[in-house]
Design a protein around this motif. Structure first.
Motif, PDB file in Angstrom:
ATOM      1  N   CYS A 595      29.904  45.871   0.561  1.00  0.00           N
ATOM      2  CA  CYS A 595      30.935  47.039   0.231  1.00  0.00           C
ATOM      3  C   CYS A 595      32.430  46.676   1.039  1.00  0.00           C
ATOM      4  N   PRO A 601      34.212  49.809  -3.032  1.00  0.00           N
ATOM      5  CA  PRO A 601      33.004  50.109  -2.224  1.00  0.00           C
ATOM      6  C   PRO A 601      32.130  51.263  -3.081  1.00  0.00           C
ATOM      7  N   CYS A 622      22.309  51.780  -0.359  1.00  0.00           N
ATOM      8  CA  CYS A 622      23.630  51.563  -1.157  1.00  0.00           C
ATOM      9  C   CYS A 622      23.290  51.225  -2.751  1.00  0.00           C
TER      10      CYS A 622
END
Length: 807
Positions: A595, A601, A622
């Motif tokens: 990211c 991101p 993530c």
């Protein structure tokens, strides 16, 4: 398992003949019957369970003094409780109570009653005989919400005023909104007179036009409706939000011929600002042109939409009459209609209305004289009434503004017309919002504005429409800033980013932010209508609103990124919280390696991450790299570790006036004795480092301190700077982002200030510094009160000022 634990505790209490038992947090659905055997108890704690009702046998506990039933599902109190004469404290916060009988206030020893955060719609005068009463956060309709929302003292005053007679209120507001040219002014005129000749096109409303409309029902009840016709131009939308009020009827007017009405925008705006007030949709069929809309779909999405109408305003008299009947019906159904107001309020209101026919404003002393003429001698009572009239839209009175507090604006449209003359001025528009005092002298040259220029510019600043360029007599109206984003350099290295996303984004958030943060605008060329570049101590911030995406993006670079981001977030949060039902997410970027290298991101929802930590979930995945990210370091990496204050250090700022330096420093000396034991970091105006901008340092301390203490005196509230500091602190208490403690350092008329709604620190009912009293004794007592408030604040209580508690 929980019932076994409860039974074990009860058995132990019976065996030991205990006078206190704690059955909290056990998941109980009811109070166990075997507790009945311990009827000698003096304190009973059943808080934080799922109890739906209290047992009728509770009245057998003739020695019970404290009943703590917070955080349950209790909807009604058994009648037996009203005969428990030994009760001293009742805690029912966070339940589902719909009413509390006035008889409860007759309990001879009851000194504390907490019924906050329930479903109570009507309060009683007798409640206010209880010395310590918490009635916050209930859906109250009697007294009027304009009174109740002002807090305990205003509500208590309302019931006191009613003892001298009441009169029912049959009055409301009708607000007509829509795109320019839709026919709003024509509708207003036709409501006032069905025979109104609308052959010539009505000119577009500049700002707001207000007219009274009267009708009588079949039973002889006479209604007054104050019709507010809002100009449809986009430049007016930001200011309109100050007048789109609760407990009103709305009419959204669209022009079928133009087909330019953004129904989603208007319906969402009204839904957001009106607190579910009803709305009628009228399609004006100009040139007999019809335009179909999805009525059923809109009513399913917007519960406030009561009905839709479609006809030609100028030609269809029959449909107009039907529409007027619909308006009258909806007005009659508003919940506040028929509310009994103190008779003296109604009489004073009529006097002020009569006065408004000849003058648009009066001084505060003229207003007080009118109140005195009708027997309202005390200033405090008069100020409560002006607050009520202000919230109702009858007049404008800004008590927290050092300039505006001296004036009562009897005709709100007088003030708004003056404001819009600036925003509509061709020279100001062509200058991208820049104007000077000399320009205002020309714009406001008419007699009705003469000698009121300072007050009117203060009104514009109060509405967050403009700001003063530092150390000058020049101003900028943020709504008129250049549209195009300017060209400037920006390094992409080592940036912190943050994002807000909105389900619906009202117009004006970014321009209000620019006005609030204008001290940090280093180069005025780097401010435009949708964005701004700010500077603070070697750190730059870029804040950009993307209205089409309903988002605000922030990126920061430089030496003190986290500190500057905290200041920016605090300002945006306060603007967001000024809308009661705004749905917004705060998004924090993922800091995994993948990211960090991406232009866009993955973002985590900030409040979700905090809930994870509260529930001992310490990682989140993530959605780009699928790595597990540790939550606390992620938050600390962007915001720093100070986002959770519980158990940590507390930053305290002491606001005072320079003429009270001797007394203020004496108080601060005593306060500093708490620094180590209470983990306090104390700052004040006397500790601003030499060579730095004192105004900016103090503003940052006001923005970032956890506790703000104002040392109040006549010098303090007669100073514009000090009053602005007090207003900032009060604004932050409304968003629950700080604890505010006003301390009356010297005797003064503090009851006329907004802090009258917060219990201030006094010594024996007086200011700390008073002839014939020991100053050190008073200071020690005051600091002790401050210490108690800070300890409660640290524990997470929602405290606004010093609130007496007897737990």
């Amino acid at each position: 398992m929980s019932i076994q634990i409860a039974n074990a505790k009860i058995a132990k209490a019976i065996a030991e003949h205990s006078i206190h038992i704690d059955l909290s947090c056990l998941g109980l659905l009811e109070i166990p019957d075997n507790l009945r055997q311990a009827n000698w108890l003096q304190r009973l704690n059943v808080s934080s369970n799922n109890i739906k009702s209290l047992p009728t046998w509770l009245h057998e506990f003739t020695d019970l003094e404290v009943l703590d039933a917070r955080s349950n599902s209790i909807s009604i109190l058994p009648s037996e409780i009203y005969g428990m004469n030994s009760l001293k404290q009742l805690h029912f916060r966070f339940n589902k109570l719909t009413e509390v009988d006035e008889e409860l206030s007759s309990l001879p020893n009851l000194t504390y009653l907490n019924i906050a955060d329930n479903n109570i719609s009507r309060l009683h005068a007798g409640m206010f005989r209880i010395p310590h009463l918490n009635i916050d956060n209930n859906p109250v309709i009697d007294p009027p919400v304009e009174v109740y929302s002002r807090g305990y003292e205003a509500t208590k005053n309302y019931f006191m005023e009613r003892t001298n007679g009441t009169e029912k209120l049959y009055e409301s507001k009708l607000l007509i909104v829509g795109e320019p040219g839709a026919g709003k002014t024509t509708l207003l005129n036709l409501l006032l007179d069905e025979n109104y000749d609308s052959f010539f096109t009505d000119s577009s409303t500049k700002g707001i036009k207000i007219e009274p409309y009267y009708f009588e029902t079949s039973d002889g009840t006479k209604f007054r409706v104050n019709i507010w016709d809002f100009g449809g131009q986009e430049i007016y939308h930001t200011t309109h939000q100050f007048f789109l009020t609760k407990r009103s009827l709305y009419v959204l007017l669209s022009d079928n011929r133009a087909e330019n009405t953004d129904f989603n925008y208007w319906l969402s705006s009204i839904e957001l600002l009106s607190d579910e007030s009803p709305l009628l949709l009228l399609q004006n069929e100009k040139s007999e042109r019809k335009h179909r809309i999805n009525n059923v779909g809109m009513q399913e999405r917007f519960g406030i939409l009561r009905n839709t109408f479609s006809f030609n305003l100028k030609l269809d008299k029959k449909s107009l009459s039907s529409f007027k009947r619909a308006i009258q019906h909806q007005i009659g159904e508003l919940p506040h209609i028929g509310t009994e107001l103190p008779k003296i309020w109604v009489v004073i209101r009529k006097e002020l209305e009569e006065k408004s026919k000849t003058v648009p404003y009066i001084t505060d002393w003229e207003y007080l004289e009118i109140c005195r003429n009708y027997g309202m001698e005390e200033k405090e009572r008069a100020w409560f009434l002006s607050d009520y009239f202000h919230d109702l839209g009858v007049l404008l009175h800004f008590k927290d503004n050092v300039v505006l507090k001296r004036w009562i604006i009897l005709k709100p449209d007088w003030g708004t017309e003056a404001v819009y003359r600036v925003l509509d001025n061709r020279k100001v528009i062509d200058s991208n919002g820049y104007f000077s005092k000399a320009d205002l002298a020309e714009i406001w040259r008419e007699e009705k504005y003469r000698d009121m220029h300072d007050e009117l510019i203060s009104l514009m600043m109060k509405f967050e429409l403009c700001y003063r360029i530092e150390d000058s007599n020049n101003f900028i109206a943020a709504q008129l800033l250049q549209v195009a984003k300017p060209v400037y350099r920006w390094s992409e290295l080592d940036n912190i980013t943050f994002k807000y996303t909105y389900e619906f984004m009202p117009k004006g958030i970014l321009t209000r932010f620019i006005v609030r943060m204008n001290d940090y605008i280093e180069n005025q060329k780097n401010a435009w209508r949708d964005g701004v570049v700010l500077y603070r101590e070697g750190t730059w911030a870029e804040v950009i609103e993307t209205y089409g995406k309903n988002e605000i993006r922030i990126r920061i670079r430089g030496d003190n990124k986290k500190e500057f981001l905290a200041i920016i977030l605090d300002s945006i949060d306060k603007i967001n919280l000024s809308y009661s039902n705004l749905k917004v997410q705060k998004l924090i970027p993922c800091t995994c390696n993948k990211c960090r290298q991406k232009g866009e991101p993955h973002y985590f929802e900030f409040n979700y991450l905090r809930e994870c930590l509260r529930n001992d979930v310490n990682t989140e995945r993530c959605h780009v790299s699928f790595d597990l990210i540790k939550i606390r370091p992620l938050i600390d990496d962007v915001l720093g570790a100070a986002f959770n204050k519980r158990g940590g250090g507390i930053k305290v700022f002491v606001s005072s006036h320079s003429d009270d330096a001797e007394e203020s420093l004496h108080f601060i000396k005593h306060l500093k004795a708490l620094e180590k034991s209470e983990k306090l970091t104390i700052s004040d105006m006397y500790t601003v480092p030499a060579g730095v901008n004192e105004k900016i340092v103090i503003r940052e301390r006001l923005d970032t301190s956890d506790v703000i203490i104002s040392l109040i005196s006549a010098n303090y509230f007669n100073s514009e700077t000090s009053c602005n500091e007090m207003t900032k602190a009060l604004d932050r208490t409304e968003t629950k982002s700080c604890l505010y403690i006003p301390v009356i350092i010297k005797d003064c008329d503090w009851r006329s200030l907004p802090i009258s709604e917060i219990r201030p620190v006094l010594y024996n009912g007086n200011g700390l510094v008073r002839a014939g009293t020991g100053i050190d004794e008073a200071m020690v007592d005051a600091v002790s009160q401050v210490k108690m408030a800070i300890r409660e604040f640290r524990l997470g209580d929602d405290v606004l000022g010093i609130e007496a508690k007897i737990d």
